[in-house]
Design a protein around this motif. Structure first.
Motif, PDB file in Angstrom:
ATOM      1  N   GLN A  35      15.081  23.629  43.666  1.00 21.58           N
ATOM      2  CA  GLN A  35      15.487  22.098  43.589  1.00 21.58           C
ATOM      3  C   GLN A  35      16.947  22.164  43.570  1.00 21.58           C
ATOM      4  O   GLN A  35      17.190  23.213  42.638  1.00 21.58           O
ATOM      5  CB  GLN A  35      15.423  22.642  42.078  1.00 21.58           C
ATOM      6  N   ASP A  36      17.123  21.958  44.583  1.00 27.49           N
ATOM      7  CA  ASP A  36      18.430  21.725  44.321  1.00 27.49           C
ATOM      8  C   ASP A  36      18.813  20.768  43.822  1.00 27.49           C
ATOM      9  O   ASP A  36      18.272  19.678  42.785  1.00 27.49           O
ATOM     10  CB  ASP A  36      19.108  22.125  45.872  1.00 27.49           C
ATOM     11  N   ALA A  37      20.947  20.469  43.657  1.00 24.36           N
ATOM     12  CA  ALA A  37      21.691  19.237  42.934  1.00 24.36           C
ATOM     13  C   ALA A  37      21.011  17.724  43.651  1.00 24.36           C
ATOM     14  O   ALA A  37      21.048  16.889  42.484  1.00 24.36           O
ATOM     15  CB  ALA A  37      22.912  19.252  42.338  1.00 24.36           C
ATOM     16  N   MET A  38      20.795  17.855  45.113  1.00 21.37           N
ATOM     17  CA  MET A  38      20.266  16.398  44.895  1.00 21.37           C
ATOM     18  C   MET A  38      19.202  15.724  45.155  1.00 21.37           C
ATOM     19  O   MET A  38      18.773  15.011  44.432  1.00 21.37           O
ATOM     20  CB  MET A  38      19.993  16.752  47.057  1.00 21.37           C
ATOM     21  N   LEU A  39      17.773  16.742  45.330  1.00 21.95           N
ATOM     22  CA  LEU A  39      16.381  16.617  44.387  1.00 21.95           C
ATOM     23  C   LEU A  39      16.752  15.503  42.887  1.00 21.95           C
ATOM     24  O   LEU A  39      16.190  15.346  43.158  1.00 21.95           O
ATOM     25  CB  LEU A  39      15.814  17.474  45.060  1.00 21.95           C
ATOM     26  N   LEU A  40      17.675  16.393  42.346  1.00 20.06           N
ATOM     27  CA  LEU A  40      17.822  16.825  40.941  1.00 20.06           C
ATOM     28  C   LEU A  40      18.240  15.383  40.625  1.00 20.06           C
ATOM     29  O   LEU A  40      17.905  14.326  39.765  1.00 20.06           O
ATOM     30  CB  LEU A  40      17.940  17.722  39.756  1.00 20.06           C
ATOM     31  N   PHE A  62      29.298   2.588  20.672  1.00 23.08           N
ATOM     32  CA  PHE A  62      28.682   3.438  21.940  1.00 23.08           C
ATOM     33  C   PHE A  62      29.592   4.682  22.355  1.00 23.08           C
ATOM     34  O   PHE A  62      30.769   4.481  22.235  1.00 23.08           O
ATOM     35  CB  PHE A  62      28.431   1.899  22.496  1.00 23.08           C
ATOM     36  N   PRO A  63      29.172   4.905  22.467  1.00 22.78           N
ATOM     37  CA  PRO A  63      29.067   6.650  22.898  1.00 22.78           C
ATOM     38  C   PRO A  63      29.961   6.884  24.501  1.00 22.78           C
ATOM     39  O   PRO A  63      29.676   6.090  25.334  1.00 22.78           O
ATOM     40  CB  PRO A  63      27.511   7.773  22.919  1.00 22.78           C
ATOM     41  N   LEU A  64      31.427   7.362  24.282  1.00 26.70           N
ATOM     42  CA  LEU A  64      32.206   7.541  25.461  1.00 26.70           C
ATOM     43  C   LEU A  64      31.502   9.104  26.223  1.00 26.70           C
ATOM     44  O   LEU A  64      32.028   9.867  24.942  1.00 26.70           O
ATOM     45  CB  LEU A  64      33.631   7.499  25.730  1.00 26.70           C
ATOM     46  N   GLN A  65      30.888   9.364  26.705  1.00 29.19           N
ATOM     47  CA  GLN A  65      30.249  11.008  27.057  1.00 29.19           C
ATOM     48  C   GLN A  65      30.701  11.337  28.001  1.00 29.19           C
ATOM     49  O   GLN A  65      29.893  10.803  29.647  1.00 29.19           O
ATOM     50  CB  GLN A  65      29.141  11.412  26.392  1.00 29.19           C
ATOM     51  N   VAL A  66      30.715  12.315  29.369  1.00 28.45           N
ATOM     52  CA  VAL A  66      30.303  12.765  30.266  1.00 28.45           C
ATOM     53  C   VAL A  66      29.164  13.011  30.652  1.00 28.45           C
ATOM     54  O   VAL A  66      28.427  14.036  29.511  1.00 28.45           O
ATOM     55  CB  VAL A  66      31.213  13.787  30.692  1.00 28.45           C
ATOM     56  N   PRO A  67      28.102  13.149  31.484  1.00 32.64           N
ATOM     57  CA  PRO A  67      26.382  13.332  30.486  1.00 32.64           C
ATOM     58  C   PRO A  67      26.377  14.343  31.744  1.00 32.64           C
ATOM     59  O   PRO A  67      27.439  14.994  32.450  1.00 32.64           O
ATOM     60  CB  PRO A  67      25.859  12.060  31.596  1.00 32.64           C
ATOM     61  N   ASP A  68      25.017  15.112  31.357  1.00 32.38           N
ATOM     62  CA  ASP A  68      24.651  16.068  32.747  1.00 32.38           C
ATOM     63  C   ASP A  68      24.688  15.502  33.554  1.00 32.38           C
ATOM     64  O   ASP A  68      24.486  16.577  34.240  1.00 32.38           O
ATOM     65  CB  ASP A  68      23.160  16.371  31.752  1.00 32.38           C
ATOM     66  N   TYR A  69      24.003  14.424  34.245  1.00 35.57           N
ATOM     67  CA  TYR A  69      24.316  14.111  34.972  1.00 35.57           C
ATOM     68  C   TYR A  69      24.970  13.068  35.735  1.00 35.57           C
ATOM     69  O   TYR A  69      25.338  11.978  35.775  1.00 35.57           O
ATOM     70  CB  TYR A  69      22.336  13.081  36.095  1.00 35.57           C
ATOM     71  N   ILE A  70      25.735  13.080  36.914  1.00 34.51           N
ATOM     72  CA  ILE A  70      27.388  12.587  36.759  1.00 34.51           C
ATOM     73  C   ILE A  70      27.285  11.840  38.363  1.00 34.51           C
ATOM     74  O   ILE A  70      26.406  12.409  39.385  1.00 34.51           O
ATOM     75  CB  ILE A  70      28.644  12.529  37.320  1.00 34.51           C
TER      76      ILE A  70
END
Length: 443
Positions: free
Chosen positions: A260-265, A434-442
């Motif tokens: 699994q690469d990042a593109m698929l995830l 409401f949150p301001l958060q750098v997410p795991d998936y950008i």
């Protein structure tokens, strides 16, 4: 063998259907009875439905063919150079995205290209001197990115709004991300390597971009990670990873089951967010697009005060991040949606058919520290007048933060009636935190 010969046809069919398709085909070599059972169309219909989600016998190009067994064989032959489990996973990913687009956003679904050939992929690898990760290769075998016609650019006035990744807007900035076809992967990668000094040794290729502003996503073909450029992309190649590194594995190894690469995830996560309603379509005056502003709790807050409903959420804007800045490393766009419930504005038991915003008050936190306390008139220069039954009034703005997480909360001061013809004194309408958060998936 005598035991198998005594097994009834239905029981034998059930046994074979529990096997992998190739094992069922091997069983056909054992006896005439097994050969007959393993050749039944109903069995191969089951395999096509289970493994490929096919309700009709189609080949990989979407053509109807005579039998499910032949359909399954053609699929296996077309992808025989890849792990079959990975092919099934990639097809499931694309099916989820296409099903959502077909139902909700068919004009965007129509921009998906047919799959690229192995020769097309090998040509890209030869020109750019890279080896695409296995999952990305298969993703392109199903759909070679998106292509657009002149008519797709006519309504929005700011490029094409049909990118299947979507985006956000605030002030005069509109971001809408689409998947590049292989020929554009080549041209964009060559251009950015030539103009912005990217080293060929980085093995990064451009796989997605926005029509407006410089927002580009880069796939590192060696590690399999997906990156997005920041404000400093041109100056020093600064980028942020878009997927947790710990999830990426075996991007070039055909001998294991969990490639699994990042593109698929990234695409799987995007499909999940669409399917679960976390993100939705936004209707503008002349066009529709996928909005990355979250629509569901806990990323989207909702508060109702005296009949005024306010929903609020934010999205990280990586292309304007500046990791070298001390106080404004991260930029977040936020969307505020306000409306008046059908029963109208209710204050102390009295009902009013309208109310109008006058002032706003924001408290902005970075982590738990207040970094902004704003009191001002209007929102983006407007004083929205709300009536029951009207569509939501939506506006977007942005704020920088020194840290990767924080929050916004506050209130609006409304006047019952209107500012010109007030029916009473001002009342506060809550904007829940409401949150301001750098997410795991950008995205």
């Amino acid at each position: 063998m005598m035991g198998l010969e005594a097994v009834g046809d239905l029981a034998l069919h059930t046994i074979l259907s529990k096997l992998e398709a190739e094992n069922s085909a091997r069983a056909a070599c054992v006896s005439k009875k097994l050969r007959a059972s393993a050749s039944e169309e109903s069995l191969w219909s089951h395999f096509c439905a289970r493994d490929l989600d096919l309700s009709q016998p189609l080949d990989p190009h979407g053509n109807l063919i005579p039998s499910f067994k032949e359909s399954y064989q053609l699929w296996r032959e077309a992808f025989n150079m890849y792990p079959w489990s990975l092919v099934k996973r990639v097809k499931k990913c694309w099916d989820k995205l296409r099903n959502w687009l077909t139902i909700n956003f068919p004009e965007a679904e129509s921009t998906l290209n047919k799959g690229a050939s192995e020769a097309d992929i090998q040509e890209l690898e030869k020109i750019l001197k890279v080896k695409l990760p296995l999952p990305t290769r298969i993703l392109y075998r199903f759909h070679d990115g998106q292509d657009f016609e002149d008519k797709h650019f006519q309504n929005s006035g700011v490029g094409c709004p049909l990118g299947i990744i979507g985006g956000y807007s605030f002030y005069d900035l509109l971001i809408n991300v689409y998947l590049l076809p292989l020929r554009q992967v080549i041209s964009e990668t060559e251009e950015i390597t030539r103009k912005q000094g990217f080293s060929v040794r980085s093995k990064c290729v451009v796989v997605a971009a926005s029509f407006t502003y410089i927002k580009k996503f880069f796939l590192n073909c060696t590690s399999g990670q997906l990156y997005v450029g920041t404000r400093n992309l041109r100056a020093d190649g600064e980028m942020l990873p878009c997927v947790p590194n710990a999830l990426i594995s075996s991007v070039h190894d055909c001998s294991v089951d969990q490639q699994q690469d990042a593109m698929l995830l990234w695409l799987e996560e995007h499909g999940r967010r669409l399917e679960n309603g976390i993100i939705k379509l936004r209707q503008e005056e002349n066009f529709r697009s996928i909005s990355q502003f979250p629509e569901e709790s806990p990323l989207c807050s909702t508060a109702i005060t005296n009949g005024v409903k306010v929903r609020a959420s934010a999205v990280f804007v990586p292309e304007l991040a500046n990791l070298q800045h001390t106080s404004e490393k991260y930029l977040f766009a936020y969307s505020i949606r306000m409306s008046l419930l059908p029963e109208g504005c209710i204050i102390n038991g009295m009902t009013f058919s309208s109310c109008q915003l006058h002032y706003r008050h924001w408290i902005i936190r970075a982590k738990d520290v207040v970094v902004g306390d704003v009191n001002a008139e209007a929102v983006v220069g407007q004083y929205p007048l709300l009536h029951p039954g009207d569509s939501e009034f939506v506006y977007e703005s942005c704020t920088p933060l020194p840290f990767s997480s924080g929050s916004i909360e506050g209130s609006f001061a409304f006047i019952p009636g209107s500012l010109r013809e007030p029916k009473g004194g001002p009342f506060d309408v809550a904007v829940a935190q409401f949150p301001l958060q750098v997410p795991d998936y950008i995205f």
